[in-house]
Scaffold this active site. Structure first.
Site, mmCIF file in Angstrom:
data_model
loop_
_atom_site.group_PDB
_atom_site.id
_atom_site.type_symbol
_atom_site.label_atom_id
_atom_site.label_comp_id
_atom_site.label_asym_id
_atom_site.label_seq_id
_atom_site.Cartn_x
_atom_site.Cartn_y
_atom_site.Cartn_z
ATOM 1 N N HIS A 104 6.286 -2.102 -45.391
ATOM 2 C CA HIS A 104 5.774 -1.820 -46.744
ATOM 3 C C HIS A 104 5.564 -3.114 -47.521
ATOM 4 C CE1 HIS A 104 6.510 2.598 -46.379
ATOM 5 N NE2 HIS A 104 7.362 2.149 -45.463
ATOM 6 N N HIS A 108 -0.475 -2.007 -48.054
ATOM 7 C CA HIS A 108 0.046 -1.121 -47.005
ATOM 8 C C HIS A 108 -0.177 0.354 -47.336
ATOM 9 C CE1 HIS A 108 3.425 -1.069 -49.873
ATOM 10 N NE2 HIS A 108 3.776 0.085 -49.319
ATOM 11 N N ASP A 110 1.573 4.341 -46.984
ATOM 12 C CA ASP A 110 2.784 5.122 -46.720
ATOM 13 C C ASP A 110 2.392 6.322 -45.876
ATOM 14 O OD1 ASP A 110 4.158 3.457 -48.420
ATOM 15 O OD2 ASP A 110 4.473 4.963 -49.999
ATOM 16 N N HIS A 114 7.862 8.757 -45.348
ATOM 17 C CA HIS A 114 8.511 7.681 -46.104
ATOM 18 C C HIS A 114 9.622 8.227 -47.003
ATOM 19 C CE1 HIS A 114 9.150 3.920 -47.990
ATOM 20 N NE2 HIS A 114 8.394 4.092 -49.041
ATOM 21 N N HIS A 224 7.229 9.998 -55.811
ATOM 22 C CA HIS A 224 6.949 10.046 -54.358
ATOM 23 C C HIS A 224 7.174 11.465 -53.815
ATOM 24 C CE1 HIS A 224 7.106 5.536 -53.889
ATOM 25 N NE2 HIS A 224 6.290 5.815 -52.888
ATOM 26 N N GLU A 237 -1.097 1.128 -51.135
ATOM 27 C CA GLU A 237 -0.411 0.342 -52.157
ATOM 28 C C GLU A 237 -0.640 -1.154 -51.995
ATOM 29 O OE1 GLU A 237 3.052 2.317 -50.731
ATOM 30 O OE2 GLU A 237 3.303 3.503 -52.559
#
Ligand SMILES: *[C@@H]1O[C@H](CO)[C@@H](O)[C@H](O)[C@H]1NC(C)=O
Ligand SMILES: *[C@@H]1O[C@H](CO)[C@@H](O)[C@H](O)[C@H]1NC(C)=O
Length: 272
Positions: A104, A108, A110, A114, A224, A237
């Site tokens: 991360h 990157h 997810d 995650h 999240h 991200e």
């Protein structure tokens, strides 16, 4: 050994269609504009699918992977990212580098596993991410600079229904946070109600942000959790959105096939 290697090669050659097919174009190129389908047969229109469109169309929105990338947690070590394991300067016959980084780090993606153990156990790693979603038309928007991405901010942005990919540029870009090695937890990201508003009121499935986390720090887990309730949203991200005009682009993001990993560095580009 040589014979063993040669056998499959001969098989490959035998199976390939001749390169001198009608029209001179490789038979792999179909006549459909901009498409390339294997074994389509028909010759390509001259100057069609292979037309070069010149420089300046590709905008790289990936940060360089350097040791100075921001660390998310206090005191976390982001780099060195790449180091020479065997160096000609030290008498080796070759240079060979080793890559070592958290999945991360920098720009990157997810994967659903995650922050959701059920998805992780179900094997929803980065290798299962939907390439159709990671590649396609995307909208770049500017989030008002005085707010996190709250429900109110989302409502204000008036992103039309049907838009599936949005890159949110925020105060993080103005503050050059991705260039601050020590990290900064006052970054802008989604609040829990902002994430819920997106899920309830939009068709957005790819959520791009300009710092290391799609969720603001005060809502790090809760936002999240909202995004990963169903495994159909991909957060991208740490994007580099500096100096890119607001608008519609073709986004291309290709994560590495890191089997079993819940995150991966990703190369993302926009095409005008
Ligand atoms: C190998 O790495 C060394 C040390 O970084 C460098 O000085 C040298 O130029 C490299 N050689 C090649 C052939 O890349
Ligand atoms: C966004 O939220 C963080 C805490 O998660 C806070 O430190 C920051 O000041 C907020 N930013 C804005 C622009 O409201």
């Amino acid at each position: 050994m040589a014979a063993l290697l040669l056998a499959p090669l001969l098989l490959l050659l035998a199976a390939s269609p001749p390169l001198s097919a009608a029209g001179g174009a490789h038979p792999g190129y179909s006549s459909g504009e901009g498409t390339c389908t294997v074994g389509a047969g028909a010759g390509a229109a001259p100057g069609g699918p292979l037309l070069e469109r010149g420089p300046g169309r590709v905008i790289d929105i990936t940060h360089a992977y350097v040791p100075d990338l921001p660390a998310f947690a206090q005191g976390a070590v982001a780099g060195p990212v790449v180091r020479l394991k065997h160096s000609m300067a030290d008498g080796s016959e070759y240079n060979l580098s080793e890559l070592r980084m958290e999945c991360h780090t920098g720009t990157h993606v997810d994967a659903p596993g995650h922050i959701n153990q059920g998805h992780f156990a179900a094997g929803l790693d980065v290798d299962t991410l939907d390439l159709d979603l990671l590649n396609g038309p995307a909208l770049l928007v500017d989030v008002p600079r005085n707010t996190n991405i709250t429900a109110e901010a989302m409502e204000f942005l008036k992103i039309p229904k049907g838009v599936r990919r949005v890159l949110f540029r925020t105060l993080n870009t103005d503050r050059k946070l991705m260039w601050k090695k020590e990290g900064d937890l006052s970054y802008v990201g989604f609040t829990e109600d902002g994430a819920q508003w997106l899920v309830d009121n939009t068709d957005i499935k790819l959520v791009g942000v300009d710092y290391l986390s799609v969720a603001s720090f005060d809502h790090l887990i809760s936002a999240h959790v909202v995004f990963f309730k169903k495994p159909d949203i991909i957060p991208v991200e740490g994007l580099k959105l500096d100096d890119v005009p607001v608008g519609v682009y073709n986004l291309h993001c290709l994560p590495l096939r890191l089997v079993g990993a819940e995150g991966s560095p990703v190369r993302c580009i926009l095409i005008k």
